[in-house]
Motif scaffolding. Structure first.
Motif, PDB file in Angstrom:
ATOM      1  N   GLU A  75       0.819  -1.202   0.000  1.00  0.00           N
ATOM      2  CA  GLU A  75       0.000   0.000   0.000  1.00  0.00           C
ATOM      3  C   GLU A  75       0.857   1.257   0.000  1.00  0.00           C
ATOM      4  N   THR A  76       1.943   1.216   0.738  1.00  0.00           N
ATOM      5  CA  THR A  76       2.848   2.374   0.792  1.00  0.00           C
ATOM      6  C   THR A  76       3.430   2.664  -0.585  1.00  0.00           C
ATOM      7  N   ILE A  77       3.864   1.608  -1.280  1.00  0.00           N
ATOM      8  CA  ILE A  77       4.426   1.764  -2.627  1.00  0.00           C
ATOM      9  C   ILE A  77       3.366   2.289  -3.577  1.00  0.00           C
ATOM     10  N   ALA A  78       2.131   1.778  -3.464  1.00  0.00           N
ATOM     11  CA  ALA A  78       1.047   2.220  -4.345  1.00  0.00           C
ATOM     12  C   ALA A  78       0.748   3.696  -4.155  1.00  0.00           C
ATOM     13  N   GLN A  79       0.752   4.150  -2.884  1.00  0.00           N
ATOM     14  CA  GLN A  79       0.493   5.562  -2.607  1.00  0.00           C
ATOM     15  C   GLN A  79       1.592   6.450  -3.196  1.00  0.00           C
ATOM     16  N   ALA A  80       2.833   5.993  -3.022  1.00  0.00           N
ATOM     17  CA  ALA A  80       3.959   6.753  -3.564  1.00  0.00           C
ATOM     18  C   ALA A  80       3.896   6.801  -5.095  1.00  0.00           C
ATOM     19  N   GLU A  81       3.514   5.681  -5.694  1.00  0.00           N
ATOM     20  CA  GLU A  81       3.407   5.613  -7.145  1.00  0.00           C
ATOM     21  C   GLU A  81       2.314   6.543  -7.657  1.00  0.00           C
ATOM     22  N   VAL A 113      -5.940   2.457 -12.950  1.00  0.00           N
ATOM     23  CA  VAL A 113      -6.029   1.825 -11.624  1.00  0.00           C
ATOM     24  C   VAL A 113      -6.215   2.883 -10.547  1.00  0.00           C
ATOM     25  N   TYR A 114      -5.455   3.995 -10.657  1.00  0.00           N
ATOM     26  CA  TYR A 114      -5.477   5.025  -9.617  1.00  0.00           C
ATOM     27  C   TYR A 114      -6.532   6.090  -9.871  1.00  0.00           C
ATOM     28  N   GLY A 115      -7.257   5.972 -10.977  1.00  0.00           N
ATOM     29  CA  GLY A 115      -8.311   6.950 -11.272  1.00  0.00           C
ATOM     30  C   GLY A 115      -7.785   8.314 -11.623  1.00  0.00           C
TER      31      GLY A 115
END
Length: 475
Positions: free
Chosen positions: A428-434, A469-471
């Protein structure tokens, strides 16, 4: 199997003649009228019965029908004054079984009103043609000169000086530098200062052409070369640019299969249209540009070494904006003048705090990012002075982030409250940073997804999928 044509009745033939815009007269071998249509006879002031059987010279002024009936030589698009009008006359000899038996003549515009209508229509068509011709010429002309390249820093002046020196040469030029540094402006300026400046400048973005269309776009194609081919074929961009300059932008994105064909075209100075039986000579200068490391691509086998050396005769590296921060104020003022014209403003300026803030930023998107930032500022501006609040949040916050980093160097103990921060799963941390990195890149390039993908160094397809994916949206 031979198909016999149905014989048309006299009524059919008369109606067809009546419907034609051209008026018709027919004479025999001696120049005697054997037929004249009703509208023609009305125009010259005689009836059908009065005209038939008489010499054409006695009925139609300034006629040459009797001459054509004697000589057997056609006369096309002759101007013939009749009844104070100027007609366009066509005269054809009539041969039956190889024997000259008479002549048929047609005229257009049986009255002055039709002449004016035709002239107006032709004038409109000519105006439209001239408009598109002028547009096409403008699109094939370089739009920038070296005077448009703003900057006094040593590195930028060195690149500019080299560009001026090699402009008079015919050698290939490879422009390198990060996205948004102004490589295309350099290409325009080099062409405009060259001996080819009076000939076309054709810019080709290698990243925007589908691989299957590359060859046909660059080299053209013949009629029927493939399904969906334009009738009559199409001239390739290399032929359009003949005697001028071709700017191959994003050359690092050219498919490997096309690189060998490009190399051959440059070596042999000729192209072969798709489906064509013969080659066509070309006389071009090539300027290429890329933000990728072509030497590394050569080592990886994704870019041909021989093409690299063909293009890299003269290399001009355009410095990144963060490496010439002393130029930022001058560039910003120049861009602001351009934006004032676009948004119909006058007297716009920067506050001293804004100038300093612009100099502090690292500008990963270079001049393109700077222009986007200034356009945003002028859109939200109420007065005439751009203040800090008119800048995007990520630029305004950079000083705060910088101070935080200074206060918490790597070798110091983290703040006590950091231990109270909840720990999230690494995924989740990586996804937020991405997501944050992608959103930042999109903001930097004004929503241009292709440019943002290149800025982040990932493929277009992968970037588009992540946006979905991230909208996140963009252009």
């Amino acid at each position: 199997m031979k198909v016999e044509m149905k014989r048309l009745s006299v009524d059919w033939l008369m109606e067809i003649i009546h419907l034609c815009i051209e008026r018709i007269v027919i004479v025999d071998r001696d120049g005697m009228i054997v037929y004249i249509d009703e509208a023609y006879s009305e125009f010259i002031g005689v009836s059908f019965d009065e005209a038939v059987g008489r010499s054409v010279q006695d009925v139609i002024e300034n006629t040459r029908m009797h001459i054509v009936a004697k000589t057997g030589r056609k006369e096309i698009e002759h101007l013939q004054p009749i009844n104070e009008s100027v007609m366009i006359a066509n005269r054809y000899p009539i041969f039956i079984d190889g024997e000259l038996v008479g002549a048929v003549g047609t005229v257009m515009f049986p009255d002055p009103d039709n002449v004016r209508h035709f002239q107006n229509k032709m004038n409109n068509l000519m105006e439209e043609l001239n408009f598109y011709k002028k547009k096409a010429v403008n699109e094939l002309t370089s739009k920038y000169s070296f005077d448009d390249l703003i900057g006094n820093s040593h590195s930028f002046q060195a690149a500019k000086t080299l560009g001026k020196k090699v402009a008079g040469s015919d050698s290939s030029v490879l422009l390198t530098g990060e996205s948004g540094t102004g490589k295309e402006l350099f290409a325009h300026a080099i062409h405009q200062s060259s001996v080819r400046s009076n000939y076309p400048f054709v810019a080709i973005n290698c990243a925007s052409i589908p691989e299957v269309l590359f060859e046909s776009e660059l080299f053209g194609y013949e009629d029927g070369a493939f399904t969906g081919a334009k009738k009559g074929g199409k001239e390739g961009l290399f032929k359009v640019a003949n005697r001028g300059t071709v700017f191959l932008d994003e050359i690092g994105d050219m498919p490997l299969s096309m690189q060998s064909k490009l190399l051959r075209a440059l070596q042999e100075k000729e192209v072969q249209p798709v489906g064509g039986p013969k080659t066509l000579p070309i006389d071009l200068r090539i300027i290429a540009a890329t933000n990728r490391d072509l030497m590394k691509m050569v080592e990886e086998g994704t870019f041909r070494q021989d093409l690299f050396y063909r293009l890299n005769v003269i290399n001009i590296e355009i410095p990144a904006l963060r490496k010439r921060k002393e130029d930022i104020e001058a560039i910003s003022n120049n861009l602001l003048q351009k934006l004032e014209r676009k948004f119909y403003r006058k007297g716009t300026s920067f506050s001293p705090e804004v100038v300093e803030k612009l100099k502090e930023h690292q500008w990963p998107g270079n001049v393109r990012e700077l222009e986007n930032v200034l356009e945003r500022a002028i859109n939200v501006l109420d007065g005439t002075t751009i203040q800090l609040e008119h800048l995007p949040l990520y630029i305004r916050d950079q000083e705060l982030k910088s101070n935080e980093l200074k206060e918490s160097p790597d070798n110091e103990t983290p703040p006590k409250n950091l231990s109270q921060t909840p720990v999230q799963p690494l995924k989740e941390t990586i996804a937020q940073a991405e997501k944050k990195a992608i959103a930042h890149a999109l903001e930097v390039v004004g929503g241009d997804k292709l440019a943002a993908a290149k800025l982040l160094g990932i493929g277009k397809t992968s970037f588009y999928n992540k946006c979905k994916v991230y909208g996140l949206s963009g252009s």
